[in-house]
Design a protein around this motif. Structure first.
Motif, PDB file in Angstrom:
ATOM      1  N   THR A  15       4.970   5.070 -23.751  1.00 41.46           N
ATOM      2  CA  THR A  15       5.812   6.226 -23.450  1.00 41.46           C
ATOM      3  C   THR A  15       6.228   6.296 -21.995  1.00 41.46           C
ATOM      4  OG1 THR A  15       4.737   7.462 -25.234  1.00 41.46           O
ATOM      5  CG2 THR A  15       5.976   8.742 -23.629  1.00 41.46           C
ATOM      6  N   TYR A  16       5.337   5.938 -21.074  1.00 37.12           N
ATOM      7  CA  TYR A  16       5.663   6.080 -19.662  1.00 37.12           C
ATOM      8  C   TYR A  16       6.891   5.254 -19.282  1.00 37.12           C
ATOM      9  CZ  TYR A  16       5.467   5.580 -14.606  1.00 37.12           C
ATOM     10  OH  TYR A  16       5.803   5.549 -13.273  1.00 37.12           O
ATOM     11  N   ASN A  17       6.903   3.981 -19.655  1.00 39.90           N
ATOM     12  CA  ASN A  17       8.055   3.135 -19.328  1.00 39.90           C
ATOM     13  C   ASN A  17       9.323   3.664 -19.971  1.00 39.90           C
ATOM     14  OD1 ASN A  17       6.611   1.369 -17.706  1.00 39.90           O
ATOM     15  ND2 ASN A  17       6.155  -0.043 -19.380  1.00 39.90           N
ATOM     16  N   GLN A  18       9.204   4.155 -21.202  1.00 40.80           N
ATOM     17  CA  GLN A  18      10.376   4.726 -21.867  1.00 40.80           C
ATOM     18  C   GLN A  18      10.873   5.954 -21.105  1.00 40.80           C
ATOM     19  OE1 GLN A  18       9.405   5.471 -25.987  1.00 40.80           O
ATOM     20  NE2 GLN A  18       8.927   3.321 -26.401  1.00 40.80           N
ATOM     21  N   PHE A  19       9.954   6.780 -20.631  1.00 46.00           N
ATOM     22  CA  PHE A  19      10.331   7.975 -19.869  1.00 46.00           C
ATOM     23  C   PHE A  19      11.031   7.591 -18.575  1.00 46.00           C
ATOM     24  CE2 PHE A  19       9.447  11.073 -16.531  1.00 46.00           C
ATOM     25  CZ  PHE A  19       9.897  12.255 -17.111  1.00 46.00           C
ATOM     26  N   VAL A  20      10.465   6.637 -17.845  1.00 45.94           N
ATOM     27  CA  VAL A  20      11.059   6.211 -16.572  1.00 45.94           C
ATOM     28  C   VAL A  20      12.468   5.663 -16.789  1.00 45.94           C
ATOM     29  CG1 VAL A  20      10.866   4.540 -14.696  1.00 45.94           C
ATOM     30  CG2 VAL A  20       8.842   5.792 -15.451  1.00 45.94           C
ATOM     31  N   GLU A  21      12.638   4.877 -17.845  1.00 43.32           N
ATOM     32  CA  GLU A  21      13.958   4.305 -18.136  1.00 43.32           C
ATOM     33  C   GLU A  21      14.972   5.395 -18.484  1.00 43.32           C
ATOM     34  OE1 GLU A  21      13.196   1.547 -21.244  1.00 43.32           O
ATOM     35  OE2 GLU A  21      12.097   0.135 -19.956  1.00 43.32           O
ATOM     36  N   ARG A  22      14.551   6.343 -19.329  1.00 45.93           N
ATOM     37  CA  ARG A  22      15.480   7.404 -19.733  1.00 45.93           C
ATOM     38  C   ARG A  22      15.810   8.309 -18.537  1.00 45.93           C
ATOM     39  NH1 ARG A  22      14.488   4.567 -23.525  1.00 45.93           N
ATOM     40  NH2 ARG A  22      16.021   3.415 -22.292  1.00 45.93           N
TER      41      ARG A  22
END
Length: 438
Positions: free
Chosen positions: A260-267
């Protein structure tokens, strides 16, 4: 450590569930774990509002963990396995072996039943025993990665049959031509009539590289479709984002997994590139997950050195989890919450509220303020025990209480059913515009 809380109310309808059931909550040496009750959190919100199915979980490393063993053969009456208890267990086993009407009793299941019963005696829904099979499933789920076909499945209560509610792009399900609204009638030539969504999902998931045969009824074409779909590693899409009007960005986090963290940073980077002025974070029906992920996300928003959450065990020992990142998101924030926002969701929402960095909109959160640790028993099994309570930065323990929103607004299910109007999101946008005007 586990931030899960037990739901006392059951909804009457079964909402959208994904082909995976994930949860994880991580902190340096402990995880926050999911149980069956937490998995049901996700199914309680209006189908379509949120993507998936507290999950919370963090497997303690086997190395360095002190395991507490019961002394067998203790005859002083203080231990569980004293002579009297051992004799009684032997008598029960002998009765089963000689009198039970079936002869194919699984001895491993009998032993697992003993261990599970011991944990059940604590009357704590978050303290559980994991058999080898349970632990394997649990560890896979906490990663936010699973082996399946890449489709969401929900139960159509009008016909009591599982239906494909969404197909993830670029997955085996899409490549096989599976469509949203297809009804699943058979898995590997066996009928799924009467099975729960979880049971159907368990039959579809499997080892990477293997295939599963699905029989589908496609109502739009009035035809039966049979497909062989191969299984592959699927990363759970736990974060979705979009730009709204007036520079307002919207990020929905459906659970806190390792991915989730990487997805959050990307979004978030995508939104910032679109002239982001204010951010709405949607945590409605998010059952929790990986604490480390929740803290990492908070670290992108809250000032360095700030306490995000702290835990206290039965001996009064306190552990603080603090921000280490130099960055701070200096724009107005609104957080959407509801009664199914639990565990790690409450950690993030509580921290942002305590530091007055966000306005909370919606309804009171679930209220899970206790922590579990999972201990590996070094034989392929594990036990999860409630070990401490957690507190928001201002020292609030929200267990059984929840977090009150700054702006309370009940979800209008009728409006959403009629034309997809999300009145809580509309209110969040209204609150955000007021913040931007100040």
């Amino acid at each position: 450590m586990d931030f899960n809380n037990n739901m006392t109310e059951e909804t009457k309808t079964e909402e959208t569930k994904s082909e995976y059931f994930t949860a994880a909550e991580t902190v340096s040496e402990a995880r926050f774990y999911d149980n069956e009750e937490e998995k049901r959190l996700r199914r309680r919100f209006i189908s379509g509002i949120l993507i998936g199915t507290m999950c919370t979980a963090f497997i303690c490393a086997a190395v360095g963990i002190a395991l507490h063993y019961v002394s067998f053969g203790n005859s002083n009456g203080l231990g569980i396995m004293n002579d009297e208890t051992a004799a009684k267990i032997n008598r029960l086993e002998a009765l089963i072996d000689s009198c039970y009407y079936k002869t194919d009793v699984d001895k491993k299941k009998e032993r697992d039943g003993l261990y599970k019963g011991l944990l059940d005696s604590l009357d704590d829904p978050y303290s559980v025993y994991y058999s080898e099979e349970d632990l394997t499933v649990f560890e896979n789920e906490t990663q936010g990665i699973y082996f399946g076909i890449g489709a969401y499945i929900s139960m159509d209560t009008t016909i009591n049959m599982p239906r494909i509610s969404k197909v993830m792009p670029g997955t085996p399900a899409e490549e096989a031509g599976i469509l949203a609204d297809d009804i699943i009638t058979e898995v590997n030539k066996e009928s799924v009539q009467g099975l729960t969504t979880e049971e159907v999902v368990s039959r579809i998931k499997g080892e990477e590289g293997t295939t599963v045969h699905l029989t589908l009824e496609r109502e739009s074409a009035k035809e039966t479709v049979e497909v062989d779909v191969y299984r592959k590693k699927i990363e759970v899409p736990t974060v979705e984002a979009k730009s709204l009007d007036d520079g307002i960005g919207y990020i929905q986090i459906t659970e806190f997994d390792e991915v989730t963290y990487n997805q959050f940073v990307e979004r978030l980077a995508e939104l910032k590139a679109d002239d982001l002025k204010g951010l709405i974070i949607d945590l409605r029906s998010n059952p929790g997950g990986n604490l480390k992920t929740a803290c990492d996300i908070a670290d992108q928003i809250i000032a360095k050195g700030s306490t995000i959450v702290y835990t206290v065990d039965r001996d009064g020992n306190r552990v603080d989890y603090t921000c280490k990142n130099e960055s701070k998101l200096e724009i107005p924030i609104v957080v959407l919450v509801n009664g199914y926002s639990a565990s790690a969701s409450e950690i993030l929402a509580g921290a942002l509220k305590d530091y007055e960095l966000a306005k909370l909109v919606g309804t009171k959160t679930f209220g899970k303020g206790i922590v579990q640790s999972v201990y590996n028993l070094n034989d392929g099994t594990a036990v999860k025990l409630t070990v401490s309570s957690y507190f928001t930065p201002n020292g609030n323990n929200i267990h059984g209480i929840g977090i009150e929103p700054d702006v309370e607004v009940e979800f209008d299910a009728d409006a959403y059913t009629e034309d997809k109007t999300d009145n809580q999101l509309d209110k969040a946008v209204e609150v955000m515009k007021d913040l931007l005007d100040k």
